[in-house]
Write a protein that holds these residues in place. Sequence first.
Motif, PDB file in Angstrom:
ATOM      1  N   GLY C 149     -26.631  39.557  70.918  1.00 15.38           N
ATOM      2  CA  GLY C 149     -25.783  40.508  70.091  1.00 15.38           C
ATOM      3  C   GLY C 149     -24.228  40.446  69.926  1.00 15.38           C
ATOM      4  N   ILE C 150     -23.864  39.009  70.139  1.00 19.77           N
ATOM      5  CA  ILE C 150     -22.700  38.673  69.963  1.00 19.77           C
ATOM      6  C   ILE C 150     -22.400  37.941  68.877  1.00 19.77           C
ATOM      7  N   CYS C 151     -21.539  38.397  68.007  1.00 16.92           N
ATOM      8  CA  CYS C 151     -21.118  37.987  66.487  1.00 16.92           C
ATOM      9  C   CYS C 151     -19.550  37.325  66.493  1.00 16.92           C
ATOM     10  N   VAL C 152     -19.707  36.191  65.998  1.00 20.14           N
ATOM     11  CA  VAL C 152     -18.162  35.473  66.149  1.00 20.14           C
ATOM     12  C   VAL C 152     -17.918  35.318  64.409  1.00 20.14           C
ATOM     13  N   GLY C 153     -16.722  35.671  64.140  1.00 19.38           N
ATOM     14  CA  GLY C 153     -16.457  35.366  62.442  1.00 19.38           C
ATOM     15  C   GLY C 153     -14.808  35.097  62.513  1.00 19.38           C
ATOM     16  N   ALA C 154     -14.701  34.198  61.566  1.00 22.06           N
ATOM     17  CA  ALA C 154     -13.049  33.796  61.316  1.00 22.06           C
ATOM     18  C   ALA C 154     -12.600  33.991  59.931  1.00 22.06           C
ATOM     19  N   THR C 165      -4.861  39.752  54.897  1.00 23.14           N
ATOM     20  CA  THR C 165      -5.069  40.830  55.885  1.00 23.14           C
ATOM     21  C   THR C 165      -5.574  40.569  57.233  1.00 23.14           C
ATOM     22  N   PRO C 166      -4.832  41.053  58.197  1.00 21.98           N
ATOM     23  CA  PRO C 166      -5.411  40.736  59.319  1.00 21.98           C
ATOM     24  C   PRO C 166      -6.558  41.481  59.756  1.00 21.98           C
ATOM     25  N   PHE C 167      -7.310  41.096  60.767  1.00 25.15           N
ATOM     26  CA  PHE C 167      -8.427  41.779  61.231  1.00 25.15           C
ATOM     27  C   PHE C 167      -7.963  43.125  62.049  1.00 25.15           C
ATOM     28  N   ASP C 168      -8.671  44.192  61.885  1.00 23.70           N
ATOM     29  CA  ASP C 168      -8.317  45.446  62.537  1.00 23.70           C
ATOM     30  C   ASP C 168      -8.849  45.168  63.760  1.00 23.70           C
ATOM     31  N   GLY C 169      -8.211  45.056  64.928  1.00 21.05           N
ATOM     32  CA  GLY C 169      -8.690  44.699  66.158  1.00 21.05           C
ATOM     33  C   GLY C 169      -9.621  45.760  66.993  1.00 21.05           C
ATOM     34  N   VAL C 170      -9.274  46.981  66.235  1.00 23.21           N
ATOM     35  CA  VAL C 170     -10.346  48.049  66.763  1.00 23.21           C
ATOM     36  C   VAL C 170     -11.468  48.350  66.029  1.00 23.21           C
ATOM     37  N   ASN C 171     -11.273  48.201  64.837  1.00 26.65           N
ATOM     38  CA  ASN C 171     -12.410  48.710  64.005  1.00 26.65           C
ATOM     39  C   ASN C 171     -13.474  47.785  63.145  1.00 26.65           C
ATOM     40  N   ILE C 172     -13.132  46.510  63.523  1.00 31.69           N
ATOM     41  CA  ILE C 172     -13.618  45.522  62.917  1.00 31.69           C
ATOM     42  C   ILE C 172     -15.201  45.419  63.239  1.00 31.69           C
ATOM     43  N   ASP C 208       1.383  15.880  49.371  1.00 36.46           N
ATOM     44  CA  ASP C 208       1.998  16.294  50.737  1.00 36.46           C
ATOM     45  C   ASP C 208       0.663  17.205  51.181  1.00 36.46           C
ATOM     46  N   SER C 209       0.814  17.931  52.359  1.00 38.44           N
ATOM     47  CA  SER C 209      -0.141  18.677  52.962  1.00 38.44           C
ATOM     48  C   SER C 209       0.417  20.084  53.507  1.00 38.44           C
ATOM     49  N   VAL C 210      -0.229  21.049  53.618  1.00 42.66           N
ATOM     50  CA  VAL C 210       0.205  22.376  54.180  1.00 42.66           C
ATOM     51  C   VAL C 210      -0.605  22.811  55.595  1.00 42.66           C
ATOM     52  N   GLY C 211      -0.090  23.529  56.212  1.00 46.17           N
ATOM     53  CA  GLY C 211      -0.690  24.302  57.423  1.00 46.17           C
ATOM     54  C   GLY C 211      -1.260  25.677  57.185  1.00 46.17           C
ATOM     55  N   GLY C 212      -1.618  26.190  58.331  1.00 46.39           N
ATOM     56  CA  GLY C 212      -1.907  27.549  58.347  1.00 46.39           C
ATOM     57  C   GLY C 212      -2.585  28.045  59.591  1.00 46.39           C
ATOM     58  N   ILE C 213      -3.122  29.098  59.465  1.00 45.87           N
ATOM     59  CA  ILE C 213      -3.601  30.011  60.701  1.00 45.87           C
ATOM     60  C   ILE C 213      -4.872  30.316  60.468  1.00 45.87           C
ATOM     61  N   VAL C 214      -6.058  30.248  61.535  1.00 48.47           N
ATOM     62  CA  VAL C 214      -7.313  30.928  61.642  1.00 48.47           C
ATOM     63  C   VAL C 214      -7.146  31.981  62.371  1.00 48.47           C
ATOM     64  N   GLU C 215      -7.738  32.997  62.126  1.00 45.00           N
ATOM     65  CA  GLU C 215      -7.885  34.125  62.945  1.00 45.00           C
ATOM     66  C   GLU C 215      -9.353  34.419  63.144  1.00 45.00           C
ATOM     67  N   CYS C 216      -9.799  34.609  64.419  1.00 52.46           N
ATOM     68  CA  CYS C 216     -11.293  34.569  64.633  1.00 52.46           C
ATOM     69  C   CYS C 216     -11.534  35.994  65.680  1.00 52.46           C
ATOM     70  N   ALA C 217     -12.438  36.538  65.398  1.00 55.93           N
ATOM     71  CA  ALA C 217     -12.926  37.865  66.211  1.00 55.93           C
ATOM     72  C   ALA C 217     -14.243  37.547  66.747  1.00 55.93           C
ATOM     73  N   VAL C 218     -14.396  38.203  67.946  1.00 63.34           N
ATOM     74  CA  VAL C 218     -15.725  38.149  68.565  1.00 63.34           C
ATOM     75  C   VAL C 218     -16.231  39.448  69.071  1.00 63.34           C
ATOM     76  N   LEU C 219     -17.185  39.898  68.474  1.00 62.25           N
ATOM     77  CA  LEU C 219     -17.804  41.377  68.443  1.00 62.25           C
ATOM     78  C   LEU C 219     -19.039  41.306  69.505  1.00 62.25           C
ATOM     79  N   GLY C 220     -19.074  42.216  70.394  1.00 63.99           N
ATOM     80  CA  GLY C 220     -20.155  42.273  71.097  1.00 63.99           C
ATOM     81  C   GLY C 220     -20.259  41.927  72.503  1.00 63.99           C
ATOM     82  N   VAL C 221     -18.843  41.433  73.002  1.00 64.01           N
ATOM     83  CA  VAL C 221     -18.967  40.493  74.128  1.00 64.01           C
ATOM     84  C   VAL C 221     -18.685  41.792  75.380  1.00 64.01           C
TER      85      VAL C 221
END
Lengths: 357, 357, 357, 357
Positions: C149-154, C165-172, C208-221
């Motif tokens: 029952g654990i779901c991981v997504g980024a 848009t960032p993940f909504d940490g409460v309602n995702i 050239d190249s560019v950087g960035g950020i990955v946001e990851c959420a885990v639900l059900g832990v």
Amino acid sequence: MASMYGNKLKISIFGQSHSPAIGVTIDGLPAGLPVDMDALNRFLVRRAPGQNALSTPRREADAPEFLCGLYEGVTCGAPLTAIIHNTNTRSKDYANLADCPRPGHADYPASVKWNGYQDPTGGGHFSGRLTAPLCIAGGIALQFLSQRGICVGAHVAQIEHVHDTPFDGVNINADLLQEIREKAFPVVDDGIAPSMEAAILAAKGEADSVGGIVECAVLGVPAGVGDPMFDGLESRLAAMLFAVPAVKGVEFGAGFGCATMRGSACNDPYVVQDGTIRTTSNNNGGILGGIANGMPILVRTVFKPTSSIGIEQDSVSLSRMEPQKLTVHGRHDPCIVLRAVPVVEAAVALALLDAIL
Amino acid sequence: MASMYGNKLKISIFGQSHSPAIGVTIDGLPAGLPVDMDALNRFLVRRAPGQNALSTPRREADAPEFLCGLYEGVTCGAPLTAIIHNTNTRSKDYANLADCPRPGHADYPASVKWNGYQDPTGGGHFSGRLTAPLCIAGGIALQFLSQRGICVGAHVAQIEHVHDTPFDGVNINADLLQEIREKAFPVVDDGIAPSMEAAILAAKGEADSVGGIVECAVLGVPAGVGDPMFDGLESRLAAMLFAVPAVKGVEFGAGFGCATMRGSACNDPYVVQDGTIRTTSNNNGGILGGIANGMPILVRTVFKPTSSIGIEQDSVSLSRMEPQKLTVHGRHDPCIVLRAVPVVEAAVALALLDAIL
Amino acid sequence: MASMYGNKLKISIFGQSHSPAIGVTIDGLPAGLPVDMDALNRFLVRRAPGQNALSTPRREADAPEFLCGLYEGVTCGAPLTAIIHNTNTRSKDYANLADCPRPGHADYPASVKWNGYQDPTGGGHFSGRLTAPLCIAGGIALQFLSQRGICVGAHVAQIEHVHDTPFDGVNINADLLQEIREKAFPVVDDGIAPSMEAAILAAKGEADSVGGIVECAVLGVPAGVGDPMFDGLESRLAAMLFAVPAVKGVEFGAGFGCATMRGSACNDPYVVQDGTIRTTSNNNGGILGGIANGMPILVRTVFKPTSSIGIEQDSVSLSRMEPQKLTVHGRHDPCIVLRAVPVVEAAVALALLDAIL
Amino acid sequence: MASMYGNKLKISIFGQSHSPAIGVTIDGLPAGLPVDMDALNRFLVRRAPGQNALSTPRREADAPEFLCGLYEGVTCGAPLTAIIHNTNTRSKDYANLADCPRPGHADYPASVKWNGYQDPTGGGHFSGRLTAPLCIAGGIALQFLSQRGICVGAHVAQIEHVHDTPFDGVNINADLLQEIREKAFPVVDDGIAPSMEAAILAAKGEADSVGGIVECAVLGVPAGVGDPMFDGLESRLAAMLFAVPAVKGVEFGAGFGCATMRGSACNDPYVVQDGTIRTTSNNNGGILGGIANGMPILVRTVFKPTSSIGIEQDSVSLSRMEPQKLTVHGRHDPCIVLRAVPVVEAAVALALLDAIL
């Protein structure tokens, strides 16, 4: 990387024979076990020195002081640390050992390993005294195992040329183990105790020492406990037992006796008994492929005779690199095998609990 | 948490007897060692099956395929992985074993541990075949040790009731080990080889098997190598050796013989010889307090008789929970002790290299 | 001691960019999971190179070959090993890199660490290509977690100056994660994808190249997963994420934003909702004291811009110890952040599964 | 499996805020280092509570008592254990916390993990007080590193919205680190200290707290230290730093700033300077591929505002599963960032020493 053990249950033993204290930290104990301090102390007394004419006259209370890991007497999930303060140490007994290593002791290799900075007093970190914190941890492990229906018990199987009746690998029961645990001389056959005592006192009378074998049984380990290969139960138990000072050999079930057996005799045949799978012999000592098969686990551990003896021995002066005669004074057991019985139980309990958690 | 070993040298063994491949990853090898592939193959051949009438007729080249860890034939610091493809498997030979476990094998406890999902073919992950990747890793470890002046060699010390001359723990030298390594029947005293062969063939003739003992010596380990307690050399070596299938006992130096010795006989007296410290006996097998004392390391390992025998045995049906007669077909060694000689060398080399790095 | 991770689930990654193969061994997986190979391949495709104009033109099937650990497609308790054969390598592209290290790459420190014996081709063991076996292991871990029952997504939270848009940490919820997983450009707000693409192509146009950020959420832990201190979830996840090439920062919940918050705003208030304890904000990213509190776990990982760029750079000749201009040829992503999305999911899944088992 | 860290240097932290004692065991320290107790105590004083109006009024001597590991003041190879006795505890302050968890604290997840058996007094094993034994170990590690020419120093980089001058990643020198170490308010630019103090006192005045950032530099780490992948320096340092209570983010070099950089700006160009290889910028914070490149190591760690605040907060009653207002009494820092400076130095020193040994 040395004095820590375990995968799920992490055990860290610290201390030197004559440092302010020795102790143990156990990390990974489940929360919620009320530690029975009386039972623990009864267990520790079995290892404690100075109990009778057969062991060292150094007397210490060895009462553990719990620093943390308990809340209102119950394990609370945090690491548990207990220490024993060293008192009654007589460091001057050991004054010359830093330069003149005792045969059979770790003095010389420790001196090389640590470039002469090792603590030479009382054997330092290599002292048999470090089995006291091992027994604190092991005593608690035994209580956890007992809650899960697992019973660990050992006896003196051999002192010099005197043999006790070996455990019956198929029919041994917890009552016998309990009975032995309460004996002053922990053997199956009380009739042989006087001969064992005589062997020890004969050696003592000549300022010498004797070796022996401890046999340990574990009842109630469910089939399936353990892991293949390097984390097999035999690997885990042996690694723990060889960490006990003076151990020179470990065997399971028929052990070295397997060398002279045919497969048809050594294989343990399966039967169904009261709805469970059992074997009609136990030459494998309850372990196949590193994993428990549900039969009693049987392990035999040999202890060499105490290295510290009063007889003059040949050694060398490390500073002058020339021969030097050595007479070890200090207080030493003529035979550590009796006191090793609870130590073996503690070591086995810790290795098993790590495998079970 | 099972098939990985080591602190500084991490060894991971993977594979099942009949899976597409088996193999090993070694992480932590120093960079810059040219791996001598010919020497490695000569080492692997000593373990390989199908060499003569004394071992299993299953023939495999067992040539390792290196996937990574080498650059232009030299270790490059990255983990080294080598695999052996499984070919010539006859899985149907094992069809009934999932339900009717072979006595003496891991079949039953593995089935309980993994809820019936274990791979039953050919013993799965518990197959003696997994000692092949152990030997790849060990063969490379032997080359590293050799570069550092350390020599590892073993012989068949005993088959059933036939004993070879034991190693001389004080005076053994590398030439003898090299000599034995090149023998088809690796013993000190060639005169006893025919009796050993006869014992094996007698068992084979009755569809039975025999056990035996391998004695291993390590020369050139400097005093000071090792650690106290749980990472002591004896703990490390024993943990590795008990991971080898069929091992039921491990002892160092005088081992179980210590039980009948007095301290005055068991302690190894120190002498100065050619400017180095040595002992005049070697009852401690070169290890004191878990640390090498500079003398040859001596370890004896007992192998039980091969569990797979052609004789009908008593087993049970796990599904019906009732008795069932079992006759194991397939191809099996009547005695694995000869092929175990390089396996013991490999295991000892890996455990030692981990302690030395 | 380097390329192995985990306490209960041991993961060993091996291989070099241009060695015969790369791969992974996972030890400790529970037996009995049918591995869904189609789902696994769909997961691996998300990381694979050569998908579109935004990533490296090196095309590889990257189909994993399973060597062991499965029996009839189901995990069997034994270690699982899968490899990917390296093909389509062009080692001569890297001929001069052994002497002239690429800025921003591991070339120079690896050369020092391994005394010049490192494999310089394609970045050797440090290649981003080693994230492929990480994804094989992670893809299987995701299937195990999903069963519990654990779901991981980024998602791509940021490319250069373009923010999703960032993940909504409460309602995702899991539906959103599933939706993003199926997008060619994995963002919450599809409207910003063209700007992100434009930023990448602009850099590419200038070699050239560019950087960035990955946001990851885990639900059900479930609340209670994790451990205090060094085995805290944040420690475990960070250790795994920093093992991914190009990662330079990891933060949980409000992360570096906590610096400017007051305690009254940063503390997440508790409420009872549908019979479970939840918080009304999620500045702690679902972890308190190293232990899950039952809220979504939120972790943000920053990836530096790809080090390999076509622009001429200042480097040195290690042999001549003098300045040398360097132009990196070969095939490289102008931005690895998109392909890093499944890598982050894999890393998070593996670290979590280790904590949960 | 929680409170132990390290591969070659094993660190075990034990204790609860209000248990009889807290402490640390370090195993694997080389023998022969004279521990400078005065220097160690000066280091510990920097972390100790009760120093001024900016920190908690709980005053404790926190003088470590060494139980073992030293012989005549010098490390002797055996594990070193030091403890601090807890005194001046007021457990009744925490009476209601077992049922009503403090927002932002580990109370709730710990309660779930340990089934209500956790020690709730003073935060138990999760107390910031456990950073005291971390600092004992770290203080000794700093002395070892210093002997090898490695210098670790940190400053308060940010409190709420007030920023200190950041370290110059290329030109920073040991003198500056030493200078900051001796300041009551450890910043580069003394001029901003009053603003930081004002921010803290403003929060304190409102019974609230503030967060901030600690930046740490390590000078003198030779190129080649570290390992690829999971044992990379960033993984090791991050795992250690996230074990410190209240840490929510860790970044190296340009860290999250990399997201907006082009590769041509982020890559650190190599030059030869005085016969050694250096880089002209330090966006990678001295680490490439997990391995030191010889430049200063730069790591920034964010601390959330102290969770314990005097303002009334929303919580729940775990027993009644209904909302409950909570006002935390007890004694707490309005800002832990100042006291965190030596804690970060200790954590970094321990992780590095483990990588170097």
